[in-house]
Design a protein around this motif. Structure first.
Motif, short mmCIF file in Angstrom:
data_model
loop_
_atom_site.label_atom_id
_atom_site.label_comp_id
_atom_site.label_asym_id
_atom_site.label_seq_id
_atom_site.Cartn_x
_atom_site.Cartn_y
_atom_site.Cartn_z
N LYS A 122 3.60 4.52 -4.78
CA LYS A 122 1.76 4.88 -5.55
C LYS A 122 1.56 6.04 -5.76
O LYS A 122 1.35 6.28 -7.52
N VAL A 134 3.12 7.28 -9.35
CA VAL A 134 1.97 6.43 -10.55
C VAL A 134 0.79 7.10 -11.14
O VAL A 134 0.51 7.65 -11.21
N SER A 192 -3.87 4.68 -8.98
CA SER A 192 -2.51 3.30 -9.03
C SER A 192 -2.77 2.60 -9.12
O SER A 192 -2.63 0.67 -10.22
N TYR A 244 8.50 3.55 -8.80
CA TYR A 244 6.87 3.77 -9.35
C TYR A 244 6.30 1.90 -9.19
O TYR A 244 6.90 0.95 -9.65
N ALA A 253 2.63 0.29 -9.54
CA ALA A 253 0.95 0.61 -9.49
C ALA A 253 0.19 -0.44 -8.61
O ALA A 253 -0.60 -1.99 -8.94
N THR A 284 -4.02 8.75 -0.24
CA THR A 284 -3.35 6.70 -0.31
C THR A 284 -3.32 6.43 0.80
O THR A 284 -2.83 7.22 1.77
#
Length: 158
Positions: free
Chosen positions: A77, A80, A88, A113, A115, A134
């Motif tokens: 994430k 991204v 994300s 990656y 999303a 995150t």
């Protein structure tokens, strides 16, 4: 694109435009991370929480129920956000609105990656994206919402 998806994208864009820092350093990372731990612990959420500035991890916590898989999702994430300079969740919803998925069509390897909601850019006025906050372990909308809640609380403090 459905009206519901359009509204969601507009909401996420508004959050990103509103939740901007005047400065962000290690002390701020600790405070936001600790706030997230408090919110998640109070709700018994099985999440991992991570704050990174570039390659430097400024904060990390794995709460009961979180696994190493959450850390792998965090890494994907964060990539991204660093690549697209957007959360994300926003990247994923924009792709969905266009009938696309994250992968070779947009020039990335989906093994590296993700999303999916939960990684939010730390923007500093005049500097742009300087870090990523995150959360991983909940459904993507809930991961995103927890970060937004913490940022709203932190940035509202005098």
């Amino acid at each position: 694109m459905s009206e519901e998806l359009q509204k969601l994208i507009a909401t996420i864009e508004e959050q990103e435009n509103r939740l901007v820092f005047s400065r962000f350093d290690e002390t701020d990372a600790w405070a936001v991370g600790s706030l997230l731990v408090g919110l998640a612990t109070g709700r018994q959420l099985p999440v991992a929480i991570d704050i990174r500035r570039g390659e430097q991890q400024l904060f990390h916590a794995a709460l009961p129920g979180a696994t190493a898989d959450n850390d792998a999702w965090i890494t994907r994430k964060v990539r991204v956000v660093n690549r697209f300079a957007a959360s994300s969740y926003l990247v994923g919803r924009r792709l969905a609105a266009g009938g696309k998925t994250l992968g070779p069509d947009v020039g990335v390897d989906p093994a590296l990656y993700a999303a999916h909601g939960g990684a939010f850019p730390v923007r500093v006025t005049g500097a742009g994206v300087v870090a990523v906050i995150t959360v991983s372990g909940l459904p993507q909308a809930d991961d995103h919402a927890l970060v937004v809640e913490a940022l709203e609380t932190f940035l509202a403090q005098p």
